[in-house]
Design a protein around this motif. Structure first.
Motif, PDB file in Angstrom:
ATOM      1  N   GLU A   1      50.234 -70.101 -21.370  1.00 53.15           N
ATOM      2  CA  GLU A   1      50.115 -70.763 -22.667  1.00 53.15           C
ATOM      3  C   GLU A   1      48.682 -71.178 -22.999  1.00 53.15           C
ATOM      4  O   GLU A   1      48.346 -71.426 -24.152  1.00 53.15           O
ATOM      5  N   GLY A   2      47.841 -71.233 -21.984  1.00 52.45           N
ATOM      6  CA  GLY A   2      46.460 -71.626 -22.213  1.00 52.45           C
ATOM      7  C   GLY A   2      45.547 -70.489 -22.632  1.00 52.45           C
ATOM      8  O   GLY A   2      44.368 -70.711 -22.908  1.00 52.45           O
ATOM      9  N   ALA A   3      46.094 -69.278 -22.716  1.00 48.67           N
ATOM     10  CA  ALA A   3      45.279 -68.123 -23.090  1.00 48.67           C
ATOM     11  C   ALA A   3      44.751 -68.272 -24.511  1.00 48.67           C
ATOM     12  O   ALA A   3      45.493 -68.660 -25.422  1.00 48.67           O
ATOM     13  N   TYR A   4      43.470 -67.996 -24.674  1.00 49.94           N
ATOM     14  CA  TYR A   4      42.803 -67.995 -25.986  1.00 49.94           C
ATOM     15  C   TYR A   4      42.854 -69.349 -26.702  1.00 49.94           C
ATOM     16  O   TYR A   4      42.749 -69.420 -27.912  1.00 49.94           O
ATOM     17  N   ARG A   5      42.995 -70.404 -25.935  1.00 50.23           N
ATOM     18  CA  ARG A   5      42.958 -71.740 -26.535  1.00 50.23           C
ATOM     19  C   ARG A   5      41.580 -72.355 -26.290  1.00 50.23           C
ATOM     20  O   ARG A   5      41.034 -72.252 -25.204  1.00 50.23           O
ATOM     21  N   TYR A   6      41.034 -73.000 -27.316  1.00 51.58           N
ATOM     22  CA  TYR A   6      39.696 -73.558 -27.197  1.00 51.58           C
ATOM     23  C   TYR A   6      39.653 -74.975 -27.756  1.00 51.58           C
ATOM     24  O   TYR A   6      40.476 -75.378 -28.575  1.00 51.58           O
ATOM     25  N   HIS A   7      38.662 -75.733 -27.282  1.00 57.09           N
ATOM     26  CA  HIS A   7      38.365 -77.068 -27.784  1.00 57.09           C
ATOM     27  C   HIS A   7      36.941 -77.108 -28.328  1.00 57.09           C
ATOM     28  O   HIS A   7      36.041 -76.478 -27.768  1.00 57.09           O
TER      29      HIS A   7
ATOM     30  N   GLY B   1      40.677 -78.416 -31.860  1.00 54.61           N
ATOM     31  CA  GLY B   1      40.841 -77.130 -31.195  1.00 54.61           C
ATOM     32  C   GLY B   1      41.882 -76.251 -31.852  1.00 54.61           C
ATOM     33  O   GLY B   1      42.556 -76.644 -32.810  1.00 54.61           O
ATOM     34  N   ASP B   2      42.003 -75.051 -31.321  1.00 55.21           N
ATOM     35  CA  ASP B   2      42.939 -74.068 -31.860  1.00 55.21           C
ATOM     36  C   ASP B   2      43.040 -72.945 -30.838  1.00 55.21           C
ATOM     37  O   ASP B   2      42.580 -73.086 -29.703  1.00 55.21           O
TER      38      ASP B   2
ATOM     39  N   GLU C   1      36.137 -71.609 -20.177  1.00 51.56           N
ATOM     40  CA  GLU C   1      35.449 -71.470 -18.896  1.00 51.56           C
ATOM     41  C   GLU C   1      35.561 -70.039 -18.385  1.00 51.56           C
ATOM     42  O   GLU C   1      34.585 -69.475 -17.866  1.00 51.56           O
ATOM     43  N   LEU C   2      36.727 -69.447 -18.541  1.00 49.63           N
ATOM     44  CA  LEU C   2      36.936 -68.065 -18.131  1.00 49.63           C
ATOM     45  C   LEU C   2      36.015 -67.126 -18.904  1.00 49.63           C
ATOM     46  O   LEU C   2      35.385 -66.226 -18.332  1.00 49.63           O
ATOM     47  N   PHE C   3      35.918 -67.340 -20.212  1.00 47.31           N
ATOM     48  CA  PHE C   3      35.090 -66.478 -21.060  1.00 47.31           C
ATOM     49  C   PHE C   3      33.627 -66.538 -20.655  1.00 47.31           C
ATOM     50  O   PHE C   3      32.963 -65.501 -20.512  1.00 47.31           O
ATOM     51  N   PHE C   4      33.090 -67.745 -20.463  1.00 46.43           N
ATOM     52  CA  PHE C   4      31.670 -67.850 -20.153  1.00 46.43           C
ATOM     53  C   PHE C   4      31.363 -67.377 -18.736  1.00 46.43           C
ATOM     54  O   PHE C   4      30.240 -66.921 -18.461  1.00 46.43           O
ATOM     55  N   ALA C   5      32.339 -67.445 -17.851  1.00 47.60           N
ATOM     56  CA  ALA C   5      32.156 -66.850 -16.523  1.00 47.60           C
ATOM     57  C   ALA C   5      32.082 -65.328 -16.648  1.00 47.60           C
ATOM     58  O   ALA C   5      31.255 -64.679 -15.992  1.00 47.60           O
ATOM     59  N   ALA C   6      32.946 -64.746 -17.497  1.00 47.34           N
ATOM     60  CA  ALA C   6      32.903 -63.303 -17.736  1.00 47.34           C
ATOM     61  C   ALA C   6      31.590 -62.906 -18.391  1.00 47.34           C
ATOM     62  O   ALA C   6      31.016 -61.849 -18.085  1.00 47.34           O
TER      63      ALA C   6
ATOM     64  N   SER D   1      24.536 -86.558 -32.180  1.00 44.63           N
ATOM     65  CA  SER D   1      25.770 -85.967 -31.677  1.00 44.63           C
ATOM     66  C   SER D   1      25.429 -84.786 -30.785  1.00 44.63           C
ATOM     67  O   SER D   1      24.410 -84.113 -30.979  1.00 44.63           O
ATOM     68  N   CYS D   2      26.264 -84.563 -29.780  1.00 50.75           N
ATOM     69  CA  CYS D   2      26.132 -83.416 -28.890  1.00 50.75           C
ATOM     70  C   CYS D   2      27.524 -82.910 -28.553  1.00 50.75           C
ATOM     71  O   CYS D   2      28.485 -83.690 -28.458  1.00 50.75           O
ATOM     72  N   GLU D   3      27.623 -81.620 -28.348  1.00 55.79           N
ATOM     73  CA  GLU D   3      28.907 -81.057 -27.926  1.00 55.79           C
ATOM     74  C   GLU D   3      29.196 -81.486 -26.490  1.00 55.79           C
ATOM     75  O   GLU D   3      28.306 -81.455 -25.632  1.00 55.79           O
ATOM     76  N   ARG D   4      30.440 -81.902 -26.250  1.00 60.24           N
ATOM     77  CA  ARG D   4      30.829 -82.321 -24.905  1.00 60.24           C
ATOM     78  C   ARG D   4      31.473 -81.124 -24.192  1.00 60.24           C
ATOM     79  O   ARG D   4      32.682 -80.887 -24.262  1.00 60.24           O
ATOM     80  N   ARG D   5      30.652 -80.374 -23.490  1.00 64.39           N
ATOM     81  CA  ARG D   5      31.080 -79.098 -22.924  1.00 64.39           C
ATOM     82  C   ARG D   5      32.075 -79.244 -21.786  1.00 64.39           C
ATOM     83  O   ARG D   5      32.813 -78.301 -21.476  1.00 64.39           O
ATOM     84  N   ARG D   6      32.117 -80.408 -21.140  1.00 66.50           N
ATOM     85  CA  ARG D   6      33.046 -80.576 -20.028  1.00 66.50           C
ATOM     86  C   ARG D   6      34.506 -80.670 -20.491  1.00 66.50           C
ATOM     87  O   ARG D   6      35.417 -80.645 -19.672  1.00 66.50           O
ATOM     88  N   LEU D   7      34.734 -80.799 -21.786  1.00 65.11           N
ATOM     89  CA  LEU D   7      36.095 -80.789 -22.303  1.00 65.11           C
ATOM     90  C   LEU D   7      36.515 -79.399 -22.749  1.00 65.11           C
ATOM     91  O   LEU D   7      37.514 -79.226 -23.445  1.00 65.11           O
ATOM     92  N   ALA D   8      35.756 -78.383 -22.344  1.00 62.33           N
ATOM     93  CA  ALA D   8      36.136 -77.008 -22.641  1.00 62.33           C
ATOM     94  C   ALA D   8      37.455 -76.674 -21.953  1.00 62.33           C
ATOM     95  O   ALA D   8      37.803 -77.243 -20.913  1.00 62.33           O
ATOM     96  N   THR D   9      38.215 -75.770 -22.518  1.00 61.68           N
ATOM     97  CA  THR D   9      39.489 -75.352 -21.961  1.00 61.68           C
ATOM     98  C   THR D   9      39.279 -74.336 -20.836  1.00 61.68           C
ATOM     99  O   THR D   9      38.200 -73.739 -20.726  1.00 61.68           O
ATOM    100  N   PRO D  10      40.308 -74.096 -20.022  1.00 61.54           N
ATOM    101  CA  PRO D  10      40.205 -73.031 -19.014  1.00 61.54           C
ATOM    102  C   PRO D  10      39.875 -71.673 -19.629  1.00 61.54           C
ATOM    103  O   PRO D  10      39.161 -70.869 -19.021  1.00 61.54           O
ATOM    104  N   ALA D  11      40.360 -71.418 -20.839  1.00 67.91           N
ATOM    105  CA  ALA D  11      40.057 -70.144 -21.497  1.00 67.91           C
ATOM    106  C   ALA D  11      38.568 -70.033 -21.807  1.00 67.91           C
ATOM    107  O   ALA D  11      37.964 -68.964 -21.651  1.00 67.91           O
TER     108      ALA D  11
END
Length: 277
Positions: free
Chosen positions: A260-266, A212-213, A159-164, A147-157
């Protein structure tokens, strides 16, 4: 970026030294849910010999060893003594835990019926060698399940965090070893399938899990994401209270623009099972 694989193992071991105790319960137990899916997909049969590579705290290993009739042999290997200590403390006599790297499995050829590798490949300095080692120790007709984490299904939140986080790293004198960027795509179904086929495995089957949550604010989000991996932990753990508060204020301003997408993660995972011909 220069190859920094030599220092990555120490970097990873340090991360697990600090996070091993909380690994099983991280993010409302998502690791346990992924482990349950992996163990079920492995479909271990009675009396099979099972090896769990990169067993960590034993979340997958215990499920494999606990299956009725599967007690012929169940072994878990990992390089982190802190993760293995958590695994061993669970007190399952039917399982043997050994400290051993995935790329140097000290077992005879064709020793196991099943090998599992849960969320391991992206964190290895040589994932191809690890898969080759798995192939070597599996008997003909045996199976591998990864198994591997599928990082391309990350949420905009996310992506924003890791860019920061990347911007923070650019401004910070701390030098952190990183593995090649292509490791981030191992969780793509076609990539994982091709990796297994190139190793020599056949009859590849794939399934996925997405959960997610969301968190309530920047502080809760940073607490969660800080232990999502060695890079985030190493960078955020050295911030003083003032610098961390500054980081979180900037993060919150950007998050609010997501509505509504703030602080939402997958948390998304790809599982692949294959056969050794």
């Amino acid at each position: 970026m220069p190859d920094q694989r030599g220092g990555f193992v120490d970097h990873l071991l340090d991360f697990y030294a600090h996070t091993a105790a909380g690994y099983d319960g991280w993010s409302n137990g998502v690791h346990a849910r992924a482990a349950a899916q992996l163990a079920a997909f492995a479909d271990v049969h009675p009396n099979e010999r099972v090896l769990d590579v990169g067993c960590g705290t034993g979340l997958v290993t215990r499920r494999l060893g606990a299956q009725p009739g599967a007690g012929g042999l169940t072994v878990g290997v990992d390089i982190s003594p802190h993760l293995l200590a958590v695994a061993s403390a669970q007190g399952c006599d039917a399982i043997t835990y050994v400290r051993m790297p995935a790329g140097q499995l000290g077992f005879r050829r064709r020793s196991f019926d099943v090998v599992t590798m849960g969320q391991v490949l992206p964190y290895l300095t040589d994932p191809d060698e690890a898969l080759a080692q798995a192939y070597r120790v599996i008997r003909r007709g045996g199976r591998v399940t990864v198994s591997c984490e599928r990082r391309r299904l990350a949420t905009p939140a996310q992506e924003l965090f890791f860019a920061a986080l990347a911007r923070l790293h650019e401004d910070h004198p701390l030098r952190l070893p990183r593995l090649p960027e292509d490791h981030a795509v191992f969780g793509e179904p076609h990539v994982l399938t091709e990796m297994l086929k190139q190793t020599g495995f056949t009859h590849v089957r794939v399934t996925q899990l997405v959960t997610g949550d969301r968190t309530s604010d920047a502080r809760a989000w940073t607490d969660l994401m800080m232990t999502s991996g060695p890079f985030a932990y190493a960078l955020l753990s050295v911030l003083g209270s003032g610098k961390r508060a500054e980081f979180e204020r900037g993060l919150d301003e950007e998050m609010q623009e997501l509505g509504e997408g703030a602080y939402r993660y997958h948390h998304a995972f790809t599982f692949a099972a294959a056969r050794r011909p």
